[in-house]
Design a protein around this motif. Structure first.
Motif, PDB file in Angstrom:
ATOM      1  N   ALA A 147       0.860  -1.309  -0.210  1.00 32.26           N
ATOM      2  CA  ALA A 147      -0.031   0.065  -0.110  1.00 32.26           C
ATOM      3  C   ALA A 147       0.786   1.209  -0.096  1.00 32.26           C
ATOM      4  CB  ALA A 147      -0.982   0.066   1.107  1.00 32.26           C
ATOM      5  N   ASP A 148       2.169   1.052  -0.012  1.00 34.31           N
ATOM      6  CA  ASP A 148       3.069   2.159  -0.027  1.00 34.31           C
ATOM      7  C   ASP A 148       3.394   2.579  -1.581  1.00 34.31           C
ATOM      8  OD1 ASP A 148       4.693   4.262   0.369  1.00 34.31           O
ATOM      9  OD2 ASP A 148       6.564   2.756   0.868  1.00 34.31           O
ATOM     10  N   LEU A 149       2.438   3.400  -1.922  1.00 32.76           N
ATOM     11  CA  LEU A 149       2.445   3.579  -3.467  1.00 32.76           C
ATOM     12  C   LEU A 149       2.957   5.209  -3.762  1.00 32.76           C
ATOM     13  CD1 LEU A 149      -1.392   2.573  -3.820  1.00 32.76           C
ATOM     14  CD2 LEU A 149       0.940   1.276  -4.652  1.00 32.76           C
ATOM     15  N   PRO A 150       3.506   5.242  -5.095  1.00 29.94           N
ATOM     16  CA  PRO A 150       3.943   6.476  -5.366  1.00 29.94           C
ATOM     17  C   PRO A 150       2.606   7.598  -5.547  1.00 29.94           C
ATOM     18  CG  PRO A 150       3.947   5.145  -7.272  1.00 29.94           C
ATOM     19  CD  PRO A 150       3.623   4.359  -5.959  1.00 29.94           C
ATOM     20  N   PRO A 151       3.207   8.788  -5.248  1.00 34.23           N
ATOM     21  CA  PRO A 151       2.366   9.837  -5.334  1.00 34.23           C
ATOM     22  C   PRO A 151       1.519  10.240  -6.777  1.00 34.23           C
ATOM     23  CG  PRO A 151       4.170  10.950  -5.059  1.00 34.23           C
ATOM     24  CD  PRO A 151       4.415   9.437  -5.052  1.00 34.23           C
ATOM     25  N   ASN A 152       0.515  10.754  -6.898  1.00 35.98           N
ATOM     26  CA  ASN A 152      -0.219  11.420  -8.075  1.00 35.98           C
ATOM     27  C   ASN A 152      -0.169  10.232  -9.094  1.00 35.98           C
ATOM     28  OD1 ASN A 152       0.221  14.146  -7.108  1.00 35.98           O
ATOM     29  ND2 ASN A 152       2.150  14.125  -7.624  1.00 35.98           N
ATOM     30  N   VAL A 153      -0.729   8.988  -8.672  1.00 39.06           N
ATOM     31  CA  VAL A 153      -1.016   8.087  -9.606  1.00 39.06           C
ATOM     32  C   VAL A 153      -2.429   7.558  -9.557  1.00 39.06           C
ATOM     33  CG1 VAL A 153       1.326   7.307  -9.825  1.00 39.06           C
ATOM     34  CG2 VAL A 153       0.110   6.456  -8.146  1.00 39.06           C
ATOM     35  N   ILE A 154      -2.918   6.685 -10.363  1.00 38.66           N
ATOM     36  CA  ILE A 154      -4.060   5.937 -10.266  1.00 38.66           C
ATOM     37  C   ILE A 154      -3.674   4.595  -9.997  1.00 38.66           C
ATOM     38  CG2 ILE A 154      -6.134   5.088 -11.595  1.00 38.66           C
ATOM     39  CD1 ILE A 154      -5.868   8.125 -11.320  1.00 38.66           C
ATOM     40  N   ALA A 155      -4.524   4.226  -8.511  1.00 39.39           N
ATOM     41  CA  ALA A 155      -4.004   2.799  -8.063  1.00 39.39           C
ATOM     42  C   ALA A 155      -5.214   1.999  -7.918  1.00 39.39           C
ATOM     43  CB  ALA A 155      -3.184   3.077  -6.660  1.00 39.39           C
ATOM     44  N   ARG A 156      -5.276   0.934  -8.442  1.00 39.08           N
ATOM     45  CA  ARG A 156      -6.358   0.179  -8.455  1.00 39.08           C
ATOM     46  C   ARG A 156      -6.002  -1.273  -7.681  1.00 39.08           C
ATOM     47  NH1 ARG A 156      -9.043  -0.351 -14.368  1.00 39.08           N
ATOM     48  NH2 ARG A 156     -10.601  -1.671 -13.254  1.00 39.08           N
ATOM     49  N   LYS A 157      -6.731  -1.359  -6.512  1.00 41.49           N
ATOM     50  CA  LYS A 157      -6.388  -2.377  -5.567  1.00 41.49           C
ATOM     51  C   LYS A 157      -7.094  -3.682  -6.370  1.00 41.49           C
ATOM     52  CE  LYS A 157      -6.344  -4.488  -1.100  1.00 41.49           C
ATOM     53  NZ  LYS A 157      -6.698  -4.244   0.322  1.00 41.49           N
ATOM     54  N   LEU A 158      -6.392  -4.792  -6.845  1.00 48.89           N
ATOM     55  CA  LEU A 158      -7.236  -5.740  -7.600  1.00 48.89           C
ATOM     56  C   LEU A 158      -7.324  -7.196  -6.624  1.00 48.89           C
ATOM     57  CD1 LEU A 158      -5.552  -5.612 -11.021  1.00 48.89           C
ATOM     58  CD2 LEU A 158      -7.618  -4.664 -10.038  1.00 48.89           C
ATOM     59  N   ALA A 159      -6.430  -7.307  -5.824  1.00 42.22           N
ATOM     60  CA  ALA A 159      -6.506  -8.671  -5.066  1.00 42.22           C
ATOM     61  C   ALA A 159      -5.660  -8.387  -3.711  1.00 42.22           C
ATOM     62  CB  ALA A 159      -5.988  -9.756  -5.892  1.00 42.22           C
ATOM     63  N   LEU A 292      -4.839 -11.196 -13.100  1.00 42.63           N
ATOM     64  CA  LEU A 292      -3.919 -11.016 -11.757  1.00 42.63           C
ATOM     65  C   LEU A 292      -4.772 -11.635 -10.824  1.00 42.63           C
ATOM     66  CD1 LEU A 292      -2.300  -7.622 -12.072  1.00 42.63           C
ATOM     67  CD2 LEU A 292      -1.194  -9.803 -12.046  1.00 42.63           C
ATOM     68  N   PRO A 293      -6.070 -11.278 -10.272  1.00 45.35           N
ATOM     69  CA  PRO A 293      -6.920 -11.825  -9.277  1.00 45.35           C
ATOM     70  C   PRO A 293      -7.014 -13.572  -9.171  1.00 45.35           C
ATOM     71  CG  PRO A 293      -7.892  -9.799  -9.905  1.00 45.35           C
ATOM     72  CD  PRO A 293      -6.962 -10.200 -11.018  1.00 45.35           C
ATOM     73  N   GLU A 294      -6.643 -14.072 -10.502  1.00 38.57           N
ATOM     74  CA  GLU A 294      -7.023 -15.402 -10.679  1.00 38.57           C
ATOM     75  C   GLU A 294      -5.623 -16.103 -10.503  1.00 38.57           C
ATOM     76  OE1 GLU A 294     -10.106 -15.121 -14.449  1.00 38.57           O
ATOM     77  OE2 GLU A 294      -8.097 -15.557 -14.747  1.00 38.57           O
ATOM     78  N   LEU A 295      -4.460 -15.341 -10.310  1.00 36.70           N
ATOM     79  CA  LEU A 295      -2.989 -16.022 -10.006  1.00 36.70           C
ATOM     80  C   LEU A 295      -3.344 -16.974  -8.536  1.00 36.70           C
ATOM     81  CD1 LEU A 295      -0.819 -13.269 -10.763  1.00 36.70           C
ATOM     82  CD2 LEU A 295      -0.986 -15.472 -12.165  1.00 36.70           C
ATOM     83  N   PRO A 296      -2.736 -18.285  -8.583  1.00 36.93           N
ATOM     84  CA  PRO A 296      -2.493 -18.896  -7.245  1.00 36.93           C
ATOM     85  C   PRO A 296      -2.195 -17.922  -6.138  1.00 36.93           C
ATOM     86  CG  PRO A 296      -1.619 -19.944  -9.350  1.00 36.93           C
ATOM     87  CD  PRO A 296      -1.848 -18.569  -9.363  1.00 36.93           C
ATOM     88  N   GLY A 297      -2.873 -18.098  -5.150  1.00 37.66           N
ATOM     89  CA  GLY A 297      -2.463 -17.352  -3.701  1.00 37.66           C
ATOM     90  C   GLY A 297      -3.157 -16.272  -3.535  1.00 37.66           C
ATOM     91  N   PHE A 298      -3.694 -15.485  -4.291  1.00 36.25           N
ATOM     92  CA  PHE A 298      -4.591 -14.342  -4.512  1.00 36.25           C
ATOM     93  C   PHE A 298      -6.197 -14.412  -4.438  1.00 36.25           C
ATOM     94  CE2 PHE A 298      -0.593 -12.884  -6.672  1.00 36.25           C
ATOM     95  CZ  PHE A 298      -0.493 -11.573  -5.659  1.00 36.25           C
ATOM     96  N   ASN A 299      -6.772 -13.467  -3.631  1.00 33.62           N
ATOM     97  CA  ASN A 299      -8.145 -13.377  -3.400  1.00 33.62           C
ATOM     98  C   ASN A 299      -8.524 -11.962  -4.160  1.00 33.62           C
ATOM     99  OD1 ASN A 299      -8.169 -15.782  -1.872  1.00 33.62           O
ATOM    100  ND2 ASN A 299      -7.684 -14.541   0.134  1.00 33.62           N
ATOM    101  N   ALA A 300      -9.298 -11.971  -4.960  1.00 40.29           N
ATOM    102  CA  ALA A 300     -10.083 -10.977  -5.691  1.00 40.29           C
ATOM    103  C   ALA A 300     -10.601  -9.962  -4.770  1.00 40.29           C
ATOM    104  CB  ALA A 300     -10.737 -11.406  -6.745  1.00 40.29           C
ATOM    105  N   VAL A 301     -10.378  -8.672  -4.963  1.00 38.05           N
ATOM    106  CA  VAL A 301     -11.063  -7.820  -4.257  1.00 38.05           C
ATOM    107  C   VAL A 301     -12.593  -7.553  -4.520  1.00 38.05           C
ATOM    108  CG1 VAL A 301     -11.125  -5.328  -3.293  1.00 38.05           C
ATOM    109  CG2 VAL A 301      -8.815  -6.596  -3.771  1.00 38.05           C
ATOM    110  N   ASN A 302     -13.393  -7.541  -3.529  1.00 43.48           N
ATOM    111  CA  ASN A 302     -14.757  -7.472  -3.758  1.00 43.48           C
ATOM    112  C   ASN A 302     -15.124  -5.914  -4.510  1.00 43.48           C
ATOM    113  OD1 ASN A 302     -15.697  -9.951  -3.107  1.00 43.48           O
ATOM    114  ND2 ASN A 302     -15.806  -9.447  -1.040  1.00 43.48           N
ATOM    115  N   LYS A 303     -15.727  -5.706  -5.622  1.00 40.79           N
ATOM    116  CA  LYS A 303     -15.874  -4.569  -6.167  1.00 40.79           C
ATOM    117  C   LYS A 303     -17.427  -4.209  -6.009  1.00 40.79           C
ATOM    118  CE  LYS A 303     -12.213  -4.957  -9.564  1.00 40.79           C
ATOM    119  NZ  LYS A 303     -11.840  -4.948 -11.132  1.00 40.79           N
TER     120      LYS A 303
END
Length: 303
Positions: A147-159, A292-303
């Protein structure tokens, strides 16, 4: 002077970091490329690039021109394609930055899959665990596991990927019993280096919360090397499920204290702006949002 073409050449000189590389790409000589940029500077009345024998350095005016012009030229290219009825075509080069471990273990196969689907796109996957400056380094998209993200960007949490406490059975054969989180103090803990937040672990089970500070003599800032340590049986430690779930499933590693949970590791897709995204970038964003959310070991974020 074709100002539009000169601006496109200027963008490529900046992105490639070399007059020679930009000239080779444009199929002209290096002196010709240098003259094109000099004429552009003369027309604008400002110095854009400071030249030296070892590097090219943008002036403040050059940086502003690059930042403002890159998106405009990409929008112009897409508009021309739309007028010509080519909006379904995704062509050109994309640069994607991603963490080393995730890139080597999971993303390389996705990149090959994407290139198969889009034969007119050229893709460069840059693997690094540091936070990159998307604009400064010419990166179109970045995948982050923090969650440590660069400033002034669009960040979409996928999983997100659950963090698990694991060890090899050979380590557990001679190690002290591990019945609860407090018992970690008696174990050899191997930690991913360089992330201060991992120096303490917060275990949660129902309404119970236990915070422990594990001890150990070894830290390493490589996900793949951390996994090798676990498999070698030299200690226990925590790792995201994307790194170790397949090893748990085949019995190579043991998931310890499964009734306790730890903070999950988020996965973000990051890009500079919603505006002026070329068709190739939109195609990759849509592909990654799906895969990306389909990769092994990830849980998709509910939208």
């Amino acid at each position: 002077m074709d100002t539009l073409q000169a601006l496109q050449n200027f963008i490529r000189v900046v992105e490639l970091g070399s007059f020679t590389a930009a000239a080779h790409e444009a199929d002209v000589t290096q002196p010709t490329m240098s003259k094109i940029i000099s004429k552009l500077e003369h027309e604008l009345g400002v110095r854009l690039i400071k030249r030296s024998t070892t590097a090219l350095v943008l002036t403040d005016e050059g940086r502003r021109l690059y930042d403002r012009t890159k998106g405009l030229l990409e929008e112009y290219t897409d508009t021309v394609a739309e007028v010509r009825g080519q909006t379904t075509q995704a062509v050109g080069k994309l640069v994607v930055a991603a963490p080393v471990g995730l890139g080597e273990l999971r993303l390389n196969s996705l990149a090959i899959e994407f290139l198969t689907d889009y034969p007119e796109i050229e893709l460069e996957l840059v693997l690094s665990d540091r936070i990159v400056d998307l604009v400064e380094e010419g990166v179109d998209l970045a995948i982050r596991l923090s969650a440590d993200l660069p400033p002034n960007v669009i960040a979409r949490k996928l999983a997100s990927s659950p963090r698990l406490l694991v060890a090899h059975s050979s380590y557990l054969e001679t190690a002290p019993p591990l019945d609860d989180p407090e018992a970690l103090s008696r174990h050899s803990y191997i930690r991913f280096g360089g992330i201060a937040s991992l120096s303490q672990l917060e275990f949660v089970s129902g309404d119970k919360i236990v915070v422990v500070t594990p001890v150990g003599r070894y830290r390493i800032n490589s996900s793949l090397a951390l996994k090798q340590c676990f498999l070698a049986g030299v200690g226990l430690g925590t790792a995201p499920a994307w790194l170790v779930q397949d090893l748990i499933d085949d019995g190579s590693l043991v998931h310890l204290l499964p009734e306790w949970t730890l903070d999950s590791q988020p996965l973000y897709l990051v890009y500079p702006s919603r505006r002026y995204l070329p068709q190739r970038a939109m195609a990759l964003i849509q592909f990654l949002c799906r895969r990306l959310p389909e990769l092994p070991g990830f849980n998709a974020v509910n939208k």
